[in-house]
Design a protein around this motif. Structure first.
Motif, PDB file in Angstrom:
ATOM      1  N   VAL A 220     -10.576  34.478 -67.217  1.00 39.14           N
ATOM      2  CA  VAL A 220     -10.561  33.347 -68.448  1.00 39.14           C
ATOM      3  C   VAL A 220     -11.398  32.247 -68.021  1.00 39.14           C
ATOM      4  O   VAL A 220     -11.992  31.516 -68.835  1.00 39.14           O
ATOM      5  CB  VAL A 220      -9.153  32.813 -68.664  1.00 39.14           C
ATOM      6  CG1 VAL A 220      -8.860  31.927 -69.568  1.00 39.14           C
ATOM      7  CG2 VAL A 220      -8.121  34.172 -69.158  1.00 39.14           C
ATOM      8  N   LEU A 221     -11.269  31.734 -66.654  1.00 34.46           N
ATOM      9  CA  LEU A 221     -12.049  30.774 -66.236  1.00 34.46           C
ATOM     10  C   LEU A 221     -13.638  30.866 -66.355  1.00 34.46           C
ATOM     11  O   LEU A 221     -14.408  29.963 -66.750  1.00 34.46           O
ATOM     12  CB  LEU A 221     -11.604  30.547 -64.815  1.00 34.46           C
ATOM     13  CG  LEU A 221     -10.401  29.685 -64.608  1.00 34.46           C
ATOM     14  CD1 LEU A 221     -10.124  29.718 -63.062  1.00 34.46           C
ATOM     15  CD2 LEU A 221     -10.561  28.365 -65.109  1.00 34.46           C
ATOM     16  N   LEU A 222     -14.071  32.285 -66.169  1.00 36.83           N
ATOM     17  CA  LEU A 222     -15.425  32.482 -65.896  1.00 36.83           C
ATOM     18  C   LEU A 222     -16.226  32.984 -67.454  1.00 36.83           C
ATOM     19  O   LEU A 222     -17.271  33.327 -67.202  1.00 36.83           O
ATOM     20  CB  LEU A 222     -15.916  33.319 -64.806  1.00 36.83           C
ATOM     21  CG  LEU A 222     -15.423  32.552 -63.363  1.00 36.83           C
ATOM     22  CD1 LEU A 222     -15.794  33.506 -62.372  1.00 36.83           C
ATOM     23  CD2 LEU A 222     -16.214  31.137 -63.294  1.00 36.83           C
ATOM     24  N   ASN A 223     -15.312  33.779 -67.944  1.00 39.17           N
ATOM     25  CA  ASN A 223     -15.839  34.640 -69.132  1.00 39.17           C
ATOM     26  C   ASN A 223     -16.954  33.925 -70.039  1.00 39.17           C
ATOM     27  O   ASN A 223     -18.014  34.610 -70.671  1.00 39.17           O
ATOM     28  CB  ASN A 223     -14.718  35.050 -69.991  1.00 39.17           C
ATOM     29  CG  ASN A 223     -15.229  35.797 -71.316  1.00 39.17           C
ATOM     30  OD1 ASN A 223     -15.883  37.017 -71.169  1.00 39.17           O
ATOM     31  ND2 ASN A 223     -14.873  35.147 -72.484  1.00 39.17           N
ATOM     32  N   ARG A 224     -16.689  32.390 -70.308  1.00 40.10           N
ATOM     33  CA  ARG A 224     -17.432  31.832 -71.293  1.00 40.10           C
ATOM     34  C   ARG A 224     -18.760  31.609 -70.517  1.00 40.10           C
ATOM     35  O   ARG A 224     -20.010  31.428 -71.384  1.00 40.10           O
ATOM     36  CB  ARG A 224     -16.964  30.545 -71.635  1.00 40.10           C
ATOM     37  CG  ARG A 224     -17.059  29.680 -70.306  1.00 40.10           C
ATOM     38  CD  ARG A 224     -16.589  28.142 -70.976  1.00 40.10           C
ATOM     39  NE  ARG A 224     -15.595  27.893 -71.904  1.00 40.10           N
ATOM     40  CZ  ARG A 224     -15.792  27.807 -73.083  1.00 40.10           C
ATOM     41  NH1 ARG A 224     -17.084  27.519 -73.550  1.00 40.10           N
ATOM     42  NH2 ARG A 224     -14.831  27.907 -74.222  1.00 40.10           N
ATOM     43  N   TYR A 225     -19.252  31.934 -69.360  1.00 42.38           N
ATOM     44  CA  TYR A 225     -20.412  31.736 -68.914  1.00 42.38           C
ATOM     45  C   TYR A 225     -21.213  33.056 -68.905  1.00 42.38           C
ATOM     46  O   TYR A 225     -22.442  32.966 -68.364  1.00 42.38           O
ATOM     47  CB  TYR A 225     -20.332  31.403 -67.329  1.00 42.38           C
ATOM     48  CG  TYR A 225     -19.625  29.911 -67.022  1.00 42.38           C
ATOM     49  CD1 TYR A 225     -20.414  28.712 -67.124  1.00 42.38           C
ATOM     50  CD2 TYR A 225     -18.447  29.882 -66.843  1.00 42.38           C
ATOM     51  CE1 TYR A 225     -19.785  27.758 -67.156  1.00 42.38           C
ATOM     52  CE2 TYR A 225     -17.587  28.655 -66.768  1.00 42.38           C
ATOM     53  CZ  TYR A 225     -18.262  27.615 -66.899  1.00 42.38           C
ATOM     54  OH  TYR A 225     -17.548  26.445 -66.695  1.00 42.38           O
ATOM     55  N   VAL A 226     -20.584  34.217 -69.522  1.00 40.42           N
ATOM     56  CA  VAL A 226     -21.562  35.376 -69.492  1.00 40.42           C
ATOM     57  C   VAL A 226     -21.899  35.502 -70.892  1.00 40.42           C
ATOM     58  O   VAL A 226     -21.391  35.746 -71.769  1.00 40.42           O
ATOM     59  CB  VAL A 226     -20.550  36.462 -69.134  1.00 40.42           C
ATOM     60  CG1 VAL A 226     -21.412  37.992 -69.303  1.00 40.42           C
ATOM     61  CG2 VAL A 226     -19.996  36.430 -67.613  1.00 40.42           C
ATOM     62  N   TYR A 227     -23.356  35.298 -71.244  1.00 40.18           N
ATOM     63  CA  TYR A 227     -23.972  35.083 -72.511  1.00 40.18           C
ATOM     64  C   TYR A 227     -23.672  36.437 -73.281  1.00 40.18           C
ATOM     65  O   TYR A 227     -23.896  37.502 -72.711  1.00 40.18           O
ATOM     66  CB  TYR A 227     -25.276  34.900 -72.474  1.00 40.18           C
ATOM     67  CG  TYR A 227     -26.142  34.709 -73.839  1.00 40.18           C
ATOM     68  CD1 TYR A 227     -25.949  33.158 -74.271  1.00 40.18           C
ATOM     69  CD2 TYR A 227     -26.278  35.738 -74.657  1.00 40.18           C
ATOM     70  CE1 TYR A 227     -26.378  32.873 -75.449  1.00 40.18           C
ATOM     71  CE2 TYR A 227     -26.876  35.257 -75.840  1.00 40.18           C
ATOM     72  CZ  TYR A 227     -27.143  34.006 -76.263  1.00 40.18           C
ATOM     73  OH  TYR A 227     -27.407  33.816 -77.458  1.00 40.18           O
ATOM     74  N   GLY A 228     -23.090  36.418 -74.368  1.00 39.04           N
ATOM     75  CA  GLY A 228     -22.723  37.649 -74.968  1.00 39.04           C
ATOM     76  C   GLY A 228     -21.408  38.154 -75.131  1.00 39.04           C
ATOM     77  O   GLY A 228     -20.857  38.816 -75.772  1.00 39.04           O
ATOM     78  N   LEU A 229     -20.663  37.770 -74.298  1.00 40.98           N
ATOM     79  CA  LEU A 229     -19.191  38.242 -73.852  1.00 40.98           C
ATOM     80  C   LEU A 229     -18.095  37.110 -74.456  1.00 40.98           C
ATOM     81  O   LEU A 229     -17.000  37.470 -74.198  1.00 40.98           O
ATOM     82  CB  LEU A 229     -19.021  38.637 -72.454  1.00 40.98           C
ATOM     83  CG  LEU A 229     -19.822  39.963 -72.041  1.00 40.98           C
ATOM     84  CD1 LEU A 229     -19.454  40.168 -70.492  1.00 40.98           C
ATOM     85  CD2 LEU A 229     -19.505  41.005 -72.827  1.00 40.98           C
TER      86      LEU A 229
END
Length: 196
Positions: free
Chosen positions: A99-108
């Motif tokens: 949840v903390l890092l998901n937004r940093y992966v483009y397209g995911l």
């Protein structure tokens, strides 16, 4: 003058456009917000609040879609995407970190929010982690836009005319979108099953 008209549109609708952009993938909208903050086209603190609100609300919407509308058409559409099974494996293995890092992966980001909702993460936990992640994400991507503004001043000169500011902003937006599409294309090529 066309540049004055565009400038007026940005002043009137810029925050709304940034909010809508950040509801979705959002990186280019946040970077443009940082650029406009540097150039004093819009009020910096208002841009930050807008970027943060769009990022937080966007992830929350997709999380709630996964949690409460698992059989809905949006969730079913995301489940057909190749990256969805990867997102599900990651959220089940490392829910907090995911949840903390998901937004940093483009397209995911959108897929990831739905996967987090389907994984059964408790709502208060998700909202707290999402608030922290959105805060850091907003600062990072607005900071990138702000640095672009500084670099643009050094290249073009500190006395940027209004239309030059807008052209640089459009250039930044086009660059970020093209880079995102390129990265997604590469990611999809690596995810395709290779023929024997």
């Amino acid at each position: 003058m066309p540049s004055d008209f565009i400038h007026s549109l940005i002043e009137q609708y810029g925050l709304l456009a940034i909010f809508v952009g950040c509801l979705l993938e959002g990186e280019s909208a946040a970077i443009l917000g940082g650029f406009f903050a540097h150039q004093d086209v819009l009020v910096p603190w208002k841009i930050f609040v807008t970027v943060y609100a769009g990022a937080f609300c966007g992830d929350a919407v997709f999380f709630f879609a996964g949690k409460y509308s698992a059989a809905g058409p949006l969730v079913r559409r995301f489940e057909r995407k190749p990256a969805f099974s990867y997102a599900q494996r990651m959220v089940r293995a490392h829910p907090t970190l995911y949840v903390l890092l998901n937004r940093y992966v483009y397209g995911l980001r959108m897929i990831g929010g739905v996967a987090a909702g389907l994984a059964g993460i408790r709502t208060p936990k998700f909202l707290a982690l999402n608030a922290l992640s959105s805060l850091a994400w907003s600062g990072i991507f607005m900071g990138i836009g702000y640095v672009f503004g500084t670099a643009a001043e050094q290249i073009i000169g500190s006395e940027l005319a209004r239309h030059e500011r807008l052209l640089v902003a459009v250039g930044i937006g086009v660059f970020v979108v093209m880079a995102g599409f390129y990265l997604m294309h590469r990611l999809r090529r690596h995810q395709r099953p290779r023929s024997p």
